[in-house]
Design a protein around this motif. Structure first.
Motif, PDB file in Angstrom:
ATOM      1  N   GLN A 216     -27.796   0.636 -21.949  1.00 55.56           N
ATOM      2  CA  GLN A 216     -27.650  -0.776 -21.569  1.00 55.56           C
ATOM      3  C   GLN A 216     -27.372  -0.968 -20.082  1.00 55.56           C
ATOM      4  N   GLY A 217     -27.853  -0.043 -19.274  1.00 58.50           N
ATOM      5  CA  GLY A 217     -27.691  -0.167 -17.828  1.00 58.50           C
ATOM      6  C   GLY A 217     -26.545   0.617 -17.254  1.00 58.50           C
ATOM      7  N   LEU A 218     -25.722   1.236 -18.105  1.00 59.78           N
ATOM      8  CA  LEU A 218     -24.624   2.054 -17.590  1.00 59.78           C
ATOM      9  C   LEU A 218     -25.146   3.254 -16.813  1.00 59.78           C
ATOM     10  N   LEU A 219     -26.294   3.793 -17.239  1.00 60.34           N
ATOM     11  CA  LEU A 219     -26.849   4.981 -16.584  1.00 60.34           C
ATOM     12  C   LEU A 219     -27.802   4.575 -15.454  1.00 60.34           C
ATOM     13  N   THR A 220     -27.298   3.713 -14.610  1.00 59.14           N
ATOM     14  CA  THR A 220     -27.984   3.299 -13.388  1.00 59.14           C
ATOM     15  C   THR A 220     -26.920   3.201 -12.309  1.00 59.14           C
ATOM     16  N   ASP A 221     -27.320   2.791 -11.116  1.00 56.74           N
ATOM     17  CA  ASP A 221     -26.327   2.628 -10.050  1.00 56.74           C
ATOM     18  C   ASP A 221     -25.761   1.216  -9.985  1.00 56.74           C
ATOM     19  N   ARG A 222     -26.065   0.398 -11.018  1.00 55.00           N
ATOM     20  CA  ARG A 222     -25.734  -1.020 -10.940  1.00 55.00           C
ATOM     21  C   ARG A 222     -24.228  -1.281 -10.935  1.00 55.00           C
ATOM     22  N   TYR A 223     -23.438  -0.453 -11.598  1.00 58.01           N
ATOM     23  CA  TYR A 223     -22.015  -0.743 -11.765  1.00 58.01           C
ATOM     24  C   TYR A 223     -21.104   0.143 -10.912  1.00 58.01           C
ATOM     25  N   LEU A 224     -21.690   0.905 -10.019  1.00 53.92           N
ATOM     26  CA  LEU A 224     -20.877   1.838  -9.239  1.00 53.92           C
ATOM     27  C   LEU A 224     -19.923   1.131  -8.283  1.00 53.92           C
ATOM     28  N   ASP A 225     -20.259  -0.072  -7.869  1.00 52.26           N
ATOM     29  CA  ASP A 225     -19.390  -0.820  -6.954  1.00 52.26           C
ATOM     30  C   ASP A 225     -18.754  -2.030  -7.618  1.00 52.26           C
ATOM     31  N   GLY A 226     -18.605  -1.961  -8.945  1.00 56.94           N
ATOM     32  CA  GLY A 226     -18.034  -3.078  -9.669  1.00 56.94           C
ATOM     33  C   GLY A 226     -19.059  -3.730 -10.566  1.00 56.94           C
ATOM     34  N   ILE A 227     -18.640  -4.766 -11.277  1.00 49.49           N
ATOM     35  CA  ILE A 227     -19.519  -5.459 -12.221  1.00 49.49           C
ATOM     36  C   ILE A 227     -20.131  -6.665 -11.521  1.00 49.49           C
ATOM     37  N   PRO A 228     -21.406  -6.611 -11.203  1.00 50.30           N
ATOM     38  CA  PRO A 228     -22.029  -7.719 -10.464  1.00 50.30           C
ATOM     39  C   PRO A 228     -22.212  -8.963 -11.319  1.00 50.30           C
ATOM     40  N   ALA A 229     -22.149 -10.109 -10.673  1.00 45.66           N
ATOM     41  CA  ALA A 229     -22.387 -11.368 -11.362  1.00 45.66           C
ATOM     42  C   ALA A 229     -23.801 -11.387 -11.929  1.00 45.66           C
ATOM     43  N   GLY A 230     -23.929 -11.930 -13.133  1.00 43.79           N
ATOM     44  CA  GLY A 230     -25.232 -12.021 -13.765  1.00 43.79           C
ATOM     45  C   GLY A 230     -25.649 -10.781 -14.525  1.00 43.79           C
TER      46      GLY A 230
END
Length: 324
Positions: A216-230
C-alpha cells in the motif's frame, strides 16, 4: 503495444503467458477520477507491454465503477490482445443473495460485471475470497459452469488458505476445469505465502499473481520524511498512519541503500524482489499517473539479485524487527 518491454511468464502449467508487471484497476478508476487520466494510464500500460488488467466487481468507488470505466475506455479492437479479469464474493447488493460464493450470487455478479465491462466473457474469474458457509464443491462447480458456458476462460481464487487451495484445485481438476491461478498478498512486509502456499501452487501447477507488492505504498520513498498530505496514510484509505512505524521506516531506509546500489528505487527493488521467485507469475501494481506506471515497470530492467543482496535485505528486515 511493446511486447519487448517486459518479460512474460507462464501461469502455472497452463498455456497462458502474463506480463511480469500487470495493472490493477483498484481505486484509481473510480468515479471522481478524470476520464482522460484513466485513459492515459491504460494507453501507457499498453505501450509498456501490459496485457493483463485486473479488476473486481467491487472496485471503484462506488462499487462497479472500475469495471464501467474500463468498459468505456478500453479500445474493443484490442480485446484479443489482452487478459481481462474480474472477481466476485464480496457484498454487492442488499439481501441474502448479494454476497458470498453461492452459485446464485456468483452467476448473478458475473452477469453484472460483464454488462459493466461491455464484454461477452472475461479471461479469468476469481473467487475473491473463500466462503466457508458455501460448500467448496458448490464453489468449484460454479467456476466450472462459468467456463463451460463460455463466459469465463480460466478459473482463479484469491485469499484462499493453502489447504483450501489444494482442495478446490483437486475438485476443479476432477470437473475438467483446472485451477489456473491464485491471487494472494505478497511483499517484503508480508511474506506469509512462502510458508506453505507457494509450495501448494507449485505442486498443483497453479500460477501466482500477487497483489500489494508495495504494501500500500509503504515500500516506496513516499513516507520517509513523514506522512504527506493527500497520501493513503494521511486519509486512512487502506493504509492507516499507525502502520507507518519507526521500524518500517528503518527497514525502508535500509532498502533505499540496497536499491541505490542496484540502480533502482525502493519500489522497483520491492517489485523485482517479489518476482525473484519463479513461482510468482506476475505482480499487480496500481497507478495514479502514466509516469508512476512507467517507473514501476522499470523494475523488470534488473530482476537478478546476488546472494549478498538477498542476505542484506533479510538482515535489514530482522534488524528493523519487521520480519513477517
Amino acid at each position: 503495444m511493446d511486447y519487448e518491454r517486459q518479460p512474460y511468464r507462464r501461469c502455472g502449467r497452463s498455456g497462458l503467458l502474463l506480463p511480469a508487471v500487470s495493472l490493477g484497476l483498484w481505486h484509481n478508476f473510480g468515479e471522481g477520477k478524470p476520464v482522460e487520466s484513466q485513459r492515459a494510464i491504460l494507453h501507457k500500460a499498453l505501450d509498456l507491454g501490459i496485457t493483463h488488467f485486473d479488476i473486481a466487481d467491487r472496485y471503484g468507488p462506488p462499487i462497479g465503477a472500475a469495471e464501467a470505466a474500463f468498459g468505456r475506455i478500453f479500445p474493443s479492437s484490442l480485446r484479443d490482445e489482452v487478459v481481462v479479469t474480474t472477481k466476485g464474493s464480496n457484498p454487492m447488493w442488499d439481501g441474502p443473495y448479494g454476497k458470498g460464493n453461492s452459485r446464485k450470487h456468483l452467476l448473478a455478479t458475473l452477469d453484472r460485471s460483464l454488462a459493466r465491462l461491455g464484454l461477452d466473457h472475461v479471461d479469468i474469474f476469481y473467487l475473491h475470497r473463500d466462503d466457508e458457509d458455501t460448500p467448496l464443491e458448490e464453489q468449484a462447480a460454479t467456476l466450472d459452469h462459468m467456463v463451460r458456458t463460455g463466459r469465463v476462460l480460466y478459473a482463479g481464487v484469491s485469499n484462499f488458505s493453502p489447504a483450501r487451495t489444494a482442495e478446490i484445485a483437486r475438485l476443479l481438476r476432477g470437473l475438467g476445469t483446472p485451477l489456473l491461478v491464485h491471487q494472494p498478498p505478497y511483499s517484503l512486509l508480508n511474506r506469509g505465502i512462502e510458508d506453505r502456499l507457494l509450495g501448494v501452487l507449485e505442486a498443483e501447477g497453479v500460477g501466482c499473481v500477487v497483489y500489494s507488492p508495495l504494501a500500500q505504498g509503504l515500500l516506496t520513498d513516499r513516507y520517509l520524511d513523514g506522512i504527506p498530505a493527500g497520501s493513503r496514510a494521511a486519509e486512512g484509505r487502506f493504509l492507516t498512519a499507525d502502520r507507518v512505524t519507526p521500524e518500517v521506516l528503518a527497514f525502508v531506509r535500509a532498502l533505499a541503500g540496497i536499491a541505490a546500489g542496484r540502480g533502482q528505487t525502493v519500489a522497483q527493488l520491492a517489485l523485482a524482489w517479489a518476482l525473484r521467485d519463479p513461482r510468482v507469475t506476475s505482480v499487480l501494481v496500481g497507478a495514479s499517473s502514466p509516469e508512476q506506471l512507467e517507473a514501476n515497470v522499470a523494475a523488470v530492467d534488473n530482476l537478478v539479485f546476488t546472494d549478498d543482496e538477498l542476505a542484506a535485505i533479510d538482515r535489514a528486515a530482522k534488524e528493523a524487527g519487521v520480519t513477517a
